[in-house]
Design a protein around this motif. Sequence first.
Motif, PDB file in Angstrom:
ATOM      1  N   CYS A 145      -8.943 -15.318  23.651  1.00 57.26           N
ATOM      2  CA  CYS A 145      -8.095 -14.202  23.213  1.00 57.26           C
ATOM      3  C   CYS A 145      -8.231 -13.954  21.713  1.00 57.26           C
ATOM      4  O   CYS A 145      -8.273 -12.805  21.264  1.00 57.26           O
ATOM      5  N   GLN A 146      -8.320 -15.028  20.933  1.00 61.09           N
ATOM      6  CA  GLN A 146      -8.439 -14.883  19.485  1.00 61.09           C
ATOM      7  C   GLN A 146      -9.705 -14.126  19.109  1.00 61.09           C
ATOM      8  O   GLN A 146      -9.688 -13.271  18.216  1.00 61.09           O
ATOM      9  N   VAL A 147     -10.802 -14.429  19.794  1.00 57.83           N
ATOM     10  CA  VAL A 147     -12.065 -13.745  19.507  1.00 57.83           C
ATOM     11  C   VAL A 147     -11.948 -12.257  19.839  1.00 57.83           C
ATOM     12  O   VAL A 147     -12.393 -11.399  19.071  1.00 57.83           O
ATOM     13  N   VAL A 148     -11.331 -11.945  20.964  1.00 56.28           N
ATOM     14  CA  VAL A 148     -11.176 -10.537  21.359  1.00 56.28           C
ATOM     15  C   VAL A 148     -10.235  -9.811  20.396  1.00 56.28           C
ATOM     16  O   VAL A 148     -10.487  -8.667  20.006  1.00 56.28           O
ATOM     17  N   GLU A 149      -9.165 -10.480  19.985  1.00 53.44           N
ATOM     18  CA  GLU A 149      -8.196  -9.862  19.069  1.00 53.44           C
ATOM     19  C   GLU A 149      -8.835  -9.485  17.738  1.00 53.44           C
ATOM     20  O   GLU A 149      -8.449  -8.499  17.110  1.00 53.44           O
ATOM     21  N   ARG A 150      -9.828 -10.281  17.296  1.00 54.36           N
ATOM     22  CA  ARG A 150     -10.512  -9.960  16.036  1.00 54.36           C
ATOM     23  C   ARG A 150     -11.297  -8.663  16.138  1.00 54.36           C
ATOM     24  O   ARG A 150     -11.662  -8.069  15.126  1.00 54.36           O
ATOM     25  N   GLN A 151     -11.584  -8.245  17.359  1.00 56.86           N
ATOM     26  CA  GLN A 151     -12.368  -7.030  17.565  1.00 56.86           C
ATOM     27  C   GLN A 151     -11.496  -5.770  17.530  1.00 56.86           C
ATOM     28  O   GLN A 151     -12.008  -4.655  17.493  1.00 56.86           O
ATOM     29  N   VAL A 152     -10.191  -5.956  17.508  1.00 59.53           N
ATOM     30  CA  VAL A 152      -9.274  -4.808  17.566  1.00 59.53           C
ATOM     31  C   VAL A 152      -9.423  -3.939  16.324  1.00 59.53           C
ATOM     32  O   VAL A 152      -9.283  -4.415  15.194  1.00 59.53           O
ATOM     33  N   ASP A 153      -9.711  -2.675  16.551  1.00 61.36           N
ATOM     34  CA  ASP A 153      -9.775  -1.677  15.482  1.00 61.36           C
ATOM     35  C   ASP A 153      -8.434  -0.939  15.490  1.00 61.36           C
ATOM     36  O   ASP A 153      -8.096  -0.284  16.485  1.00 61.36           O
ATOM     37  N   PRO A 154      -7.646  -1.023  14.416  1.00 60.69           N
ATOM     38  CA  PRO A 154      -6.337  -0.358  14.406  1.00 60.69           C
ATOM     39  C   PRO A 154      -6.417   1.130  14.728  1.00 60.69           C
ATOM     40  O   PRO A 154      -5.530   1.671  15.399  1.00 60.69           O
ATOM     41  N   ILE A 196       0.337   1.749  11.452  1.00 60.55           N
ATOM     42  CA  ILE A 196      -0.066   2.506  10.256  1.00 60.55           C
ATOM     43  C   ILE A 196       0.477   1.845   8.997  1.00 60.55           C
ATOM     44  O   ILE A 196      -0.233   1.720   7.996  1.00 60.55           O
ATOM     45  N   SER A 197       1.736   1.391   9.046  1.00 56.76           N
ATOM     46  CA  SER A 197       2.320   0.698   7.886  1.00 56.76           C
ATOM     47  C   SER A 197       1.538  -0.556   7.557  1.00 56.76           C
ATOM     48  O   SER A 197       1.294  -0.871   6.384  1.00 56.76           O
ATOM     49  N   GLY A 198       1.144  -1.277   8.605  1.00 52.94           N
ATOM     50  CA  GLY A 198       0.353  -2.486   8.389  1.00 52.94           C
ATOM     51  C   GLY A 198      -1.001  -2.193   7.769  1.00 52.94           C
ATOM     52  O   GLY A 198      -1.469  -2.925   6.894  1.00 52.94           O
ATOM     53  N   MET A 199      -1.619  -1.102   8.216  1.00 55.66           N
ATOM     54  CA  MET A 199      -2.907  -0.710   7.639  1.00 55.66           C
ATOM     55  C   MET A 199      -2.754  -0.350   6.167  1.00 55.66           C
ATOM     56  O   MET A 199      -3.588  -0.716   5.332  1.00 55.66           O
ATOM     57  N   GLU A 200      -1.688   0.388   5.854  1.00 55.50           N
ATOM     58  CA  GLU A 200      -1.457   0.780   4.456  1.00 55.50           C
ATOM     59  C   GLU A 200      -1.177  -0.446   3.600  1.00 55.50           C
ATOM     60  O   GLU A 200      -1.646  -0.541   2.460  1.00 55.50           O
ATOM     61  N   ARG A 201      -0.420  -1.379   4.155  1.00 52.50           N
ATOM     62  CA  ARG A 201      -0.111  -2.612   3.424  1.00 52.50           C
ATOM     63  C   ARG A 201      -1.394  -3.398   3.150  1.00 52.50           C
ATOM     64  O   ARG A 201      -1.620  -3.888   2.043  1.00 52.50           O
ATOM     65  N   ASN A 202      -2.241  -3.508   4.168  1.00 62.35           N
ATOM     66  CA  ASN A 202      -3.507  -4.228   3.989  1.00 62.35           C
ATOM     67  C   ASN A 202      -4.388  -3.542   2.956  1.00 62.35           C
ATOM     68  O   ASN A 202      -5.089  -4.201   2.178  1.00 62.35           O
ATOM     69  N   ASN A 219       5.107   4.035 -15.425  1.00 62.24           N
ATOM     70  CA  ASN A 219       4.130   5.031 -15.871  1.00 62.24           C
ATOM     71  C   ASN A 219       2.908   4.417 -16.548  1.00 62.24           C
ATOM     72  O   ASN A 219       1.968   5.120 -16.902  1.00 62.24           O
ATOM     73  N   GLN A 220       2.915   3.093 -16.746  1.00 60.80           N
ATOM     74  CA  GLN A 220       1.774   2.432 -17.383  1.00 60.80           C
ATOM     75  C   GLN A 220       1.018   1.516 -16.415  1.00 60.80           C
ATOM     76  O   GLN A 220       0.013   0.910 -16.781  1.00 60.80           O
ATOM     77  N   ARG A 221       1.498   1.421 -15.202  1.00 62.99           N
ATOM     78  CA  ARG A 221       0.869   0.522 -14.245  1.00 62.99           C
ATOM     79  C   ARG A 221      -0.427   1.088 -13.683  1.00 62.99           C
ATOM     80  O   ARG A 221      -0.592   2.304 -13.574  1.00 62.99           O
ATOM     81  N   ALA A 222      -1.307   0.171 -13.307  1.00 62.99           N
ATOM     82  CA  ALA A 222      -2.533   0.580 -12.619  1.00 62.99           C
ATOM     83  C   ALA A 222      -2.174   1.071 -11.218  1.00 62.99           C
ATOM     84  O   ALA A 222      -1.113   0.736 -10.671  1.00 62.99           O
ATOM     85  N   GLU A 223      -3.058   1.856 -10.591  1.00 62.47           N
ATOM     86  CA  GLU A 223      -2.781   2.446  -9.288  1.00 62.47           C
ATOM     87  C   GLU A 223      -2.576   1.396  -8.203  1.00 62.47           C
ATOM     88  O   GLU A 223      -1.851   1.618  -7.237  1.00 62.47           O
ATOM     89  N   TRP A 224      -3.225   0.234  -8.359  1.00 61.79           N
ATOM     90  CA  TRP A 224      -3.114  -0.778  -7.309  1.00 61.79           C
ATOM     91  C   TRP A 224      -1.769  -1.514  -7.344  1.00 61.79           C
ATOM     92  O   TRP A 224      -1.442  -2.250  -6.410  1.00 61.79           O
ATOM     93  N   VAL A 225      -0.982  -1.317  -8.379  1.00 64.17           N
ATOM     94  CA  VAL A 225       0.337  -1.938  -8.432  1.00 64.17           C
ATOM     95  C   VAL A 225       1.322  -1.018  -7.698  1.00 64.17           C
ATOM     96  O   VAL A 225       1.776  -0.020  -8.236  1.00 64.17           O
ATOM     97  N   THR A 226       1.619  -1.352  -6.451  1.00 66.94           N
ATOM     98  CA  THR A 226       2.522  -0.555  -5.623  1.00 66.94           C
ATOM     99  C   THR A 226       3.777  -1.374  -5.326  1.00 66.94           C
ATOM    100  O   THR A 226       3.904  -2.526  -5.745  1.00 66.94           O
ATOM    101  N   LEU A 227       4.676  -0.780  -4.568  1.00 65.97           N
ATOM    102  CA  LEU A 227       5.883  -1.509  -4.177  1.00 65.97           C
ATOM    103  C   LEU A 227       5.529  -2.767  -3.394  1.00 65.97           C
ATOM    104  O   LEU A 227       6.222  -3.777  -3.458  1.00 65.97           O
TER     105      LEU A 227
END
Length: 285
Positions: free
Chosen positions: A150-159, A206-212, A256-264
Amino acid sequence: MSRVIGMIDTHPILHSALTAGLIQYLSEQPLYEFCNEQITDVCELINQCCIRIQTGDISSDMSSMCIQTTMHEEAIFQYASTDKKNRLAHWVRQYSKCHSASEREAYAAYVMACAVKALSALADWMRSTEQEAWSHVAEPPTDWPWDLYCQVVERQVDPNERIEALDQYVLFLEPITSLPCLISDELTPIAYRAIENAIRTKGGIISGMERNEEIGARDTAIIRQGRHYVASGMSRRNVTTAVHAWLEREVSKPLNQRAEWVTLETEKALTRKSVEGILKRNFVV
């Protein structure tokens, strides 16, 4: 879908046997846990349809009606949705050739057809993902522990593909909620609930994808900074501490001085150990 229809043919509207058989079959698939809630919802809908159709003297015509309605569901919907007389039952009888069905039985057959197609969308996704996981070998292993398999198959999951399957699931259920003649039917709230749960699941994916994606951007910035220090001649022994200090400075800057990668999601500075883990995994230190 042929597998699910086949089970309807095997268990002629014996609701407990049919839904139990469906759940047993699907629960043996490696990606069942990814679709557990949706499968439960739609099997409840199928179960309630079967209960309505089931009578004291089960006729083979009823099983045939459900199968034929499923096969011709799209055509039935096209006619029923444009028929100002709301003759869904009429079109079910016409396409299933089960003219003795009552209006409520015909409605149940149509709702069941939509549910079966929704269930098939998930079953098809689970099957294709499993096949893709083993596409590089002649045959999937048969002697592996089930958890490892199951673990091997789960790694194949494309969100994105999982989201597409959920969209198809919802699409097949939506006719139940859109046909005027089914608005007040007691089966419709079950369909609504199934749709709402699927939409909520999709939102979580979708939230998980955005978080990743956000975490990936943060990790890339950490790796880049670490490589910058190494290229500048800093001892690798000191790189982790320097990168950790840099990260704390970056996330503590005004918005206003943070880099774009610094999110909530990434504004909380990582521990030194976490920074070290990221740098080690990417061979910076």
